[in-house]
Design a protein around this motif. Sequence first.
Motif, PDB file in Angstrom:
ATOM      1  N   TYR A 182       0.984  -1.010  -0.014  1.00 12.34           N
ATOM      2  CA  TYR A 182      -0.097   0.004  -0.166  1.00 12.34           C
ATOM      3  C   TYR A 182       0.783   1.231   0.181  1.00 12.34           C
ATOM      4  CZ  TYR A 182      -3.516   3.259   1.264  1.00 12.34           C
ATOM      5  OH  TYR A 182      -4.340   4.545   1.289  1.00 12.34           O
ATOM      6  N   THR A 183       1.776   1.215   0.967  1.00 19.04           N
ATOM      7  CA  THR A 183       2.736   2.474   1.137  1.00 19.04           C
ATOM      8  C   THR A 183       3.455   2.789  -0.235  1.00 19.04           C
ATOM      9  OG1 THR A 183       2.625   2.368   3.479  1.00 19.04           O
ATOM     10  CG2 THR A 183       4.395   3.803   2.527  1.00 19.04           C
ATOM     11  N   GLY A 184       4.213   1.624  -0.658  1.00 16.15           N
ATOM     12  CA  GLY A 184       4.609   1.638  -2.076  1.00 16.15           C
ATOM     13  C   GLY A 184       4.014   2.147  -3.186  1.00 16.15           C
ATOM     14  N   ALA A 185       2.718   1.650  -3.474  1.00 14.45           N
ATOM     15  CA  ALA A 185       2.012   2.252  -4.421  1.00 14.45           C
ATOM     16  C   ALA A 185       1.804   3.717  -4.064  1.00 14.45           C
ATOM     17  CB  ALA A 185       0.686   1.492  -4.459  1.00 14.45           C
ATOM     18  N   ARG A 186       1.429   4.150  -3.124  1.00 18.26           N
ATOM     19  CA  ARG A 186       0.858   5.480  -2.865  1.00 18.26           C
ATOM     20  C   ARG A 186       2.496   6.378  -3.040  1.00 18.26           C
ATOM     21  NH1 ARG A 186      -3.444   6.988   0.103  1.00 18.26           N
ATOM     22  NH2 ARG A 186      -3.059   9.218  -0.361  1.00 18.26           N
ATOM     23  N   ASP A 187       3.543   5.902  -2.659  1.00 13.54           N
ATOM     24  CA  ASP A 187       4.889   6.583  -3.007  1.00 13.54           C
ATOM     25  C   ASP A 187       4.900   6.880  -4.601  1.00 13.54           C
ATOM     26  OD1 ASP A 187       5.314   6.784  -0.375  1.00 13.54           O
ATOM     27  OD2 ASP A 187       7.013   5.145  -0.134  1.00 13.54           O
ATOM     28  N   MET A 188       4.501   5.891  -5.272  1.00 14.79           N
ATOM     29  CA  MET A 188       4.742   6.016  -6.956  1.00 14.79           C
ATOM     30  C   MET A 188       3.615   7.025  -7.576  1.00 14.79           C
ATOM     31  SD  MET A 188       6.169   5.290  -9.824  1.00 14.79           S
ATOM     32  CE  MET A 188       7.073   4.041  -9.324  1.00 14.79           C
TER      33      MET A 188
ATOM     34  N   GLU B 282       2.287   9.498  -5.688  1.00 14.38           N
ATOM     35  CA  GLU B 282       2.440  10.765  -5.403  1.00 14.38           C
ATOM     36  C   GLU B 282       3.766  11.402  -6.320  1.00 14.38           C
ATOM     37  OE1 GLU B 282       3.451  10.829  -1.225  1.00 14.38           O
ATOM     38  OE2 GLU B 282       1.740  10.154  -0.540  1.00 14.38           O
ATOM     39  N   HIS B 283       4.839  10.211  -6.514  1.00 14.63           N
ATOM     40  CA  HIS B 283       5.791  10.853  -7.383  1.00 14.63           C
ATOM     41  C   HIS B 283       5.260  11.290  -8.939  1.00 14.63           C
ATOM     42  CE1 HIS B 283       9.388  10.930  -9.413  1.00 14.63           C
ATOM     43  NE2 HIS B 283       9.086  10.067 -10.529  1.00 14.63           N
ATOM     44  N   LEU B 284       4.285  10.781  -9.393  1.00 15.36           N
ATOM     45  CA  LEU B 284       3.848  10.878 -10.724  1.00 15.36           C
ATOM     46  C   LEU B 284       2.832  12.248 -10.540  1.00 15.36           C
ATOM     47  CD1 LEU B 284       2.390   7.281 -11.743  1.00 15.36           C
ATOM     48  CD2 LEU B 284       4.345   8.416 -12.679  1.00 15.36           C
ATOM     49  N   ARG B 285       2.346  12.342  -9.577  1.00 11.74           N
ATOM     50  CA  ARG B 285       1.785  13.728  -9.331  1.00 11.74           C
ATOM     51  C   ARG B 285       2.640  14.834  -9.390  1.00 11.74           C
ATOM     52  NH1 ARG B 285      -0.888  14.036  -5.148  1.00 11.74           N
ATOM     53  NH2 ARG B 285      -0.837  11.961  -4.227  1.00 11.74           N
TER      54      ARG B 285
ATOM     55  N   VAL C 237       7.279   7.994 -24.018  1.00 13.87           N
ATOM     56  CA  VAL C 237       7.473   7.891 -22.637  1.00 13.87           C
ATOM     57  C   VAL C 237       8.831   8.442 -22.190  1.00 13.87           C
ATOM     58  CG1 VAL C 237       7.912   6.212 -20.845  1.00 13.87           C
ATOM     59  CG2 VAL C 237       6.164   5.781 -22.618  1.00 13.87           C
ATOM     60  N   PRO C 238       8.829   9.493 -21.317  1.00 16.12           N
ATOM     61  CA  PRO C 238       7.939   9.900 -20.592  1.00 16.12           C
ATOM     62  C   PRO C 238       7.130  11.283 -20.904  1.00 16.12           C
ATOM     63  CG  PRO C 238       9.837  10.591 -19.474  1.00 16.12           C
ATOM     64  CD  PRO C 238      10.159   9.933 -20.666  1.00 16.12           C
ATOM     65  N   GLU C 239       7.400  11.752 -22.047  1.00 16.72           N
ATOM     66  CA  GLU C 239       7.099  13.075 -22.574  1.00 16.72           C
ATOM     67  C   GLU C 239       5.288  13.059 -22.679  1.00 16.72           C
ATOM     68  OE1 GLU C 239      11.152  12.443 -24.168  1.00 16.72           O
ATOM     69  OE2 GLU C 239       9.188  11.238 -23.971  1.00 16.72           O
ATOM     70  N   ASP C 240       4.935  12.155 -23.348  1.00 17.57           N
ATOM     71  CA  ASP C 240       3.262  12.061 -23.276  1.00 17.57           C
ATOM     72  C   ASP C 240       2.664  11.189 -22.039  1.00 17.57           C
ATOM     73  OD1 ASP C 240       3.566  13.326 -26.020  1.00 17.57           O
ATOM     74  OD2 ASP C 240       3.996  11.424 -26.975  1.00 17.57           O
ATOM     75  N   VAL C 241       3.220  10.140 -21.850  1.00 15.93           N
ATOM     76  CA  VAL C 241       2.778   9.446 -20.733  1.00 15.93           C
ATOM     77  C   VAL C 241       3.884   8.862 -19.930  1.00 15.93           C
ATOM     78  CG1 VAL C 241       1.482   7.160 -20.158  1.00 15.93           C
ATOM     79  CG2 VAL C 241       0.755   8.585 -22.026  1.00 15.93           C
ATOM     80  N   ALA C 242       3.809   9.359 -18.800  1.00 19.42           N
ATOM     81  CA  ALA C 242       4.964   8.585 -17.590  1.00 19.42           C
ATOM     82  C   ALA C 242       4.318   7.422 -17.357  1.00 19.42           C
ATOM     83  CB  ALA C 242       5.049   9.635 -16.307  1.00 19.42           C
ATOM     84  N   VAL C 243       5.129   6.397 -16.832  1.00 22.85           N
ATOM     85  CA  VAL C 243       4.984   5.011 -16.491  1.00 22.85           C
ATOM     86  C   VAL C 243       5.714   4.788 -15.283  1.00 22.85           C
ATOM     87  CG1 VAL C 243       5.037   2.734 -17.297  1.00 22.85           C
ATOM     88  CG2 VAL C 243       4.650   4.437 -19.154  1.00 22.85           C
ATOM     89  N   GLY C 244       5.153   4.151 -14.350  1.00 16.52           N
ATOM     90  CA  GLY C 244       5.593   3.583 -13.263  1.00 16.52           C
ATOM     91  C   GLY C 244       5.253   2.124 -12.918  1.00 16.52           C
ATOM     92  N   GLY C 245       6.209   1.382 -12.362  1.00 15.85           N
ATOM     93  CA  GLY C 245       6.023   0.029 -12.108  1.00 15.85           C
ATOM     94  C   GLY C 245       6.197  -0.343 -10.568  1.00 15.85           C
ATOM     95  N   PHE C 246       6.269  -1.584 -10.391  1.00 20.59           N
ATOM     96  CA  PHE C 246       6.379  -2.050  -9.051  1.00 20.59           C
ATOM     97  C   PHE C 246       7.033  -3.436  -8.837  1.00 20.59           C
ATOM     98  CE2 PHE C 246       5.404  -3.212  -4.755  1.00 20.59           C
ATOM     99  CZ  PHE C 246       4.887  -2.443  -4.171  1.00 20.59           C
TER     100      PHE C 246
ATOM    101  N   THR D 209      11.030   3.618 -14.166  1.00 18.36           N
ATOM    102  CA  THR D 209      10.915   4.151 -12.668  1.00 18.36           C
ATOM    103  C   THR D 209       9.785   3.148 -11.811  1.00 18.36           C
ATOM    104  OG1 THR D 209      11.014   6.562 -13.096  1.00 18.36           O
ATOM    105  CG2 THR D 209       9.700   5.936 -11.139  1.00 18.36           C
ATOM    106  N   THR D 210      10.424   2.571 -10.589  1.00 15.07           N
ATOM    107  CA  THR D 210       9.471   1.590  -9.986  1.00 15.07           C
ATOM    108  C   THR D 210       9.894   1.752  -8.706  1.00 15.07           C
ATOM    109  OG1 THR D 210       9.400  -0.717 -10.083  1.00 15.07           O
ATOM    110  CG2 THR D 210      11.539   0.009 -10.149  1.00 15.07           C
TER     111      THR D 210
END
Length: 338
Positions: free
Chosen positions: A175-181, A183-186, A274-283, A297-298
């Motif tokens: 949960y916290t890991g996903a929230r961190d990602m 928040e980073h995207l925002r 990526v990332p100019e049009d769409v930023a992508v994050g993983g886990f 970014t993950t």
Amino acid sequence: MTPPTKRPRPRIDDVAAAAGVSRGTVSRVLNGGHWVSPEALAAVNAAIKKTGYRVNPHARSLATNRANSVAFLLTESHDKLFEDPNFAVLMRGAADALAVHDIPLVLILAGTEDEQRRANDFITAGHVDGVLLVSAHANRTDIISNIIDARVPAISCGVPLGFERKMGYVAADDYTGARDMLEHLRSLGRTKIATITGPQDTSGGIRRLSAYRDDQGAQFQEQLVGAGDYSRESGAAAMAQLLAAAPDLDAVFAANDLMALGAMDHLAAAGIRVPEDVAVGGFDDIAPSASAHPPLTTIRQPFERISAEMVRLLLGAIKGELPSAVTLPTELVVRDSA
């Protein structure tokens, strides 16, 4: 030609004679070294090396009522073992942690009903002393129930849904890991963030989607949620679905790296940068993520520590300790995709 004389296999009595100690002292050394002086311990170990004595594993099993092995139980299909590198990392880490205690690890695949039945028969028949359960699905509870009912010590990788009070586990803080990602995207100024979920019968899939819902709050839109199964192909398919529903999305959080890489595959094929049009994050932070184009970014899971903690808890459970649960922190790894 005279055949070579076959030397008799060294016995405990031979070791005792070479060490100048009693047979009972040798036996105590072989069973853990309890109540043995340092001098006697050193003498017996030297004698074992000199005589070439080897423990008979079958005799030891009969004497101790232990199998002296642990099962790595993967409730996934065979192809998932090779497609998802996380499983190999966990298995290697568990094998290394058990090797310190001279305990072998037995791989058991149980992705189908027949495989689960055979796995259950093998485990509950006493062929292993404990189980490291990996990839527990909520719709595959029979094998977990059988392990618990048979009182076979077991530790789950991730929360064993429905059995949290009956089976110990080690999990990353999904949960916290996903929230961190998110928040980073925002923080990058992304305002329309989609997600590709993991299976909703796994604790990781459920908790990472829950984090996304909470992050979005009143702005949550069902059309920005794509379903995946942790495979790269499902990430690409979900990305296509999301773009069709929301062509103006500017970021996507995938619940694992393989799906994030699949999403990037589709974005590249569609001519979306990526990332100019769409930023992508993983886990997860699997090895291919760092060499992707662009590097992904993950959220890093501490897989080596997870497997080591699983072994620690399992060895405790084998000794009769009550089930324990450990939740480990994750880490945001920022690269070029977001």
